[in-house]
Design an enzyme around this catalytic site. Sequence first.
Site, PDB file in Angstrom:
ATOM      1  N   GLU A 177      37.261  10.653   2.388  1.00 21.71           N
ATOM      2  CA  GLU A 177      37.953  10.033   3.525  1.00 21.71           C
ATOM      3  C   GLU A 177      37.339   8.693   3.905  1.00 21.71           C
ATOM      4  OE1 GLU A 177      36.811  13.194   3.567  1.00 21.71           O
ATOM      5  OE2 GLU A 177      38.643  14.401   3.586  1.00 21.71           O
TER       6      GLU A 177
ATOM      7  N   ARG B 156      35.679  12.550   9.432  1.00 21.68           N
ATOM      8  CA  ARG B 156      34.771  12.105   8.380  1.00 21.68           C
ATOM      9  C   ARG B 156      34.764  10.585   8.229  1.00 21.68           C
ATOM     10  NH1 ARG B 156      33.383  16.044   4.182  1.00 21.68           N
ATOM     11  NH2 ARG B 156      32.321  17.630   5.394  1.00 21.68           N
TER      12      ARG B 156
ATOM     13  N   LYS C 212      41.587  29.128 -11.148  1.00 22.67           N
ATOM     14  CA  LYS C 212      42.197  29.440  -9.857  1.00 22.67           C
ATOM     15  C   LYS C 212      43.338  30.427 -10.067  1.00 22.67           C
ATOM     16  CE  LYS C 212      42.312  26.100  -6.211  1.00 22.67           C
ATOM     17  NZ  LYS C 212      42.679  24.769  -5.717  1.00 22.67           N
TER      18      LYS C 212
END
Lengths: 622, 622
Positions: free
Chosen positions: B360, B388, B275
Amino acid sequence: MGLLESIRGPKDLRVLDTDELNKLAQEIRQEMIDVVSKTGGHLAPNLGVVELTLALHRTFDCPCDKIVWDVGHQTYVHKLLTGRLDRFKTIRQYHGLSGFPKRAESACDCFETGHSSTSISAAVGFAKARDVLGEGHNVVAVIGDGAMTGGMAYEALNHAGHSKTNMIVVLNDNEMSISPNVGAMSSYLNRLRADPRYDKRKEDIEFLLKRIPIIGPKVAKAVAKAKDSLGLLFEELGFTYLGPIDGHDQALVEQLLNQAKGKKGPVLVHVLTRKGKGYKPAEDNPDIFHGVGPFDPETGKIIKKSAPPTYTGIFGDTLCSLAKQDPKVVAISAAMPGGTGLNEFARLFPERFYDVGIAEQHAVTFAAGLAFGGLKPVVAIYSTFYQRAYDQVLHDVCLQQANVVLAIDRAGVVGDDGPTHHGVFDISIFRVIPNLIFMAPKDENELSHMLYTALKHNGPVALRYPRSVGQGVTMDETLIEIPVGKAEVLREGRDVTLVGVGPMVNTCLSAAHELRHRGVDAAVINLRYINPLDRHLLLHYARLTKKMITIEDHTLKGGMGSAILELLEEEGLEGIAIERIGYDGFVDQGPISQLHAAHGLSVKGIVQAAERLGLFRRVAGS
Amino acid sequence: MGLLESIRGPKDLRVLDTDELNKLAQEIRQEMIDVVSKTGGHLAPNLGVVELTLALHRTFDCPCDKIVWDVGHQTYVHKLLTGRLDRFKTIRQYHGLSGFPKRAESACDCFETGHSSTSISAAVGFAKARDVLGEGHNVVAVIGDGAMTGGMAYEALNHAGHSKTNMIVVLNDNEMSISPNVGAMSSYLNRLRADPRYDKRKEDIEFLLKRIPIIGPKVAKAVAKAKDSLGLLFEELGFTYLGPIDGHDQALVEQLLNQAKGKKGPVLVHVLTRKGKGYKPAEDNPDIFHGVGPFDPETGKIIKKSAPPTYTGIFGDTLCSLAKQDPKVVAISAAMPGGTGLNEFARLFPERFYDVGIAEQHAVTFAAGLAFGGLKPVVAIYSTFYQRAYDQVLHDVCLQQANVVLAIDRAGVVGDDGPTHHGVFDISIFRVIPNLIFMAPKDENELSHMLYTALKHNGPVALRYPRSVGQGVTMDETLIEIPVGKAEVLREGRDVTLVGVGPMVNTCLSAAHELRHRGVDAAVINLRYINPLDRHLLLHYARLTKKMITIEDHTLKGGMGSAILELLEEEGLEGIAIERIGYDGFVDQGPISQLHAAHGLSVKGIVQAAERLGLFRRVAGS
């Protein structure tokens, strides 16, 4: 007096010897067959866990130790052993024992379920709470191999394995295609793996596991692959894996559970059971006896009443004929091909039918992919299980306008399965989604036309219909499109407008008849489209009658009636008196007609609403 | 003119040699740094996929081949290479390019995303549609290692592996804790595994994989265990596994992708990326540069404006002080400890903080387990991501009355991330759930009191607050309970009642001031409780003023205003004129204030609503 009557709680099991335990197991099976043959219920899963449940309650100390049952329909034995024998005859009856764990029923029911794949999550919670509070009890999740196809179970395994907390997951593996030779192999593997020398011999076992198929070669289901790799998968995720063993050998299961209890960190105990065990009709047809209605306990013959076809059946039939005409029509089920009426579709179009397992999230997004790939997917899921795929419907289907038909089966109350299975939130949560056309048919004939319409429509469409037999109406031979957003006037009237959605429309018609007798002239509207509403027509009748009654087999908050309140507000129409009929709060278990009656979804309820609107006063005064 | 300007589409990439590709990669990075330093955006993830995206577009033929990007915030490079360079400066701006894939923007964006873990599901859909239609193109899903913690990805893998369809999953593994020596080992493994002799040497490699940690030993996250086992896991699920390789070696990635393209059945290509690659400030702080606001491109210094603390910050601070006083308070995050303000909590109470990954569903049910285990869990999730876990909130928390606090962060529009991230459905879907107390504070001080109240309350509580800085009000030192179901009157008035929820209450106060200037005397109510409503107080003001304006940073359908319409209907109050202010349909991306203004969530919007209610007519006529 039998042995079962003497069991007041799990402690009474500890004094029994092997013969007594075998006798008790027999009594339990007989009790369940006797009762469920009258009440209906989840017989086969419970017959499959008799020895497992006995072993669990002899090994662990409820309610101090926590046993979390996944899905929960396999807790009948557990209920019988935890002080509920006297009420067992009321199971799944109105105001009776629940068919699922209920905290209010017993301290031994530590977590309520109904939907699949939650037990490991809850168990990690219990285990972590124990760790934080410095307590020392055991935590056990009991989960079936089917429930392991739900992604949520994987999320929980991922967390449990990483957390290193002490907990036990019992994998109750009742895959029916397990062939007898598997038992021998699994016993062998179990002896090896449960051995103290296990760690040293791990690689050998893994080698074996890879080469010797635990599962028969013909298991053509998505679960098969997952199951095949479960041993390794669990080990990779940080679990100690014990098993597989014969789950009907109570002593062996107990031995393994005791072994698991002594281990540090998360442990998986893999037991093989047979659905319907000990009752031949259920062993032969575990599918039919999974959730079964009343039957003859002697023969296992299901007691059937002659009745019109169900909405589900008509949905399946219509989809088959439409699929014959259009090769782009495909169907998706989340482990419920039978329940959603898709068995025949699967037989006729095996290449165009996808059963993805208990994986509603994947089912819906997969359908969006199919749609953008050029097909016309129909996803058939129960209303209550669509709650698992809300985000996917919202983002993956509706935000990007995918050509997906969402068939919402079992919409409205479903009866004896109770609050975890009633489909009474779909209107509230789906009608707020932009771009989603949302229909509900008044009868099975209209359902066919609506399915046809949905497949013709460009964009996402939802279609809700109940768990029940149809109205017995004649089916049209030629299907036509029902114009999007157009309601249907079934009866003209000037005093009040009755707006029904789905089969409640028929209750409105009967109520209009009754009201007529009492001097009130009611218009009846079949809403047809929850979204978009037929604004013009509704406003016309609102202005004409000034009084409206809405009725829906659904929660009041945010429901269809609420949509009509919004419409009137948006149009600035004041002074319209409205009564909304529907549910307020969670709805109990019980026969559908009884639940409807108890909540005013009936002719009587509509007449009472008319009374509250002052309709009879006017008549009396005239 | 640079090379980048010459790339009109993926085809133009095929003629470039290695030097040109390197130069192009540099130009792409520079363009992204330049633009994102002004607009803000997901810089670090995009810097990490430059070579991967080049390799994908040289290997596959978009739009004929389908590339599905998981989450989608890493598609800037893809956008630059598919004809959107000229509009790139408008990324995430009002009416500009989206920060996520959008079908309307380009035929190369075949699937829209925003939420995690959907790409494999969509890709299986594309692949199956291709198979049914007899087409021959390639289908590729690009998914990060973080997204692999979502259960939905597992559901899709399970299906894909079983289906044996041709598709490629590119696992973009950018775990930041990968240490340099891993690169060498992984290159070795890759050479072995990508070799034609691979199959014969599989056991050796698996042996190695098990013994040589791919991941540094200190990765104390749930994802680590999953990642560690990914190779095996994929193979077990029916995938051919290729990799891991250095994802910044463009030629190598291309080679592996070509190899994958030639294989039958599902293939997983494991690439290791970094990243922020190529921009030191982002490499050093990939967290900060994941989603970043404007910064100085030279130094990487974030341009900060002095502002009051955010709601999120106050939530985190308050939770820490409450947790100091009560050892039973624990907190749960779904891969967003920073975003939800829980970093400090995690630092102070490592044993009472749980980051469960992008999971979640598990987060919420796990919390219910913690609650029944005797703790007081607070689950902090963004409004959009709670979609979710709807079923888990409904069944596992509310149906069984678990003592769980659901902190709903980022409620309301969130700005530049657009429709997949706006939190504008939570009121509609959560207020219909029985047993759930549902609050929203008008400012950050009230948020503290509400969090205190929520933790005192016995039963489930939800608490919604926006993504923004607070009002800058003084914080009370002593927290007190806000009586459940009690609203607050902020201003008395006789002509109209303004009902606000959350910080919209402050807009109501300003509007009341403005209305006063125009001769209209407005009462202002801070609703505080969406559930239960303060029926008595609302009815009093409805009767008093006969006119109401409701305002909510939320969808109109089923929202707070709709709840008030229901209340008036239930009480039989007719003749009250109401105007509801909120959103209708999906909301675009753009600055929050601009979105508010565009939809009438402003003083001007309230004044216009007052005008529609005829309030000025009366005044003019008087």
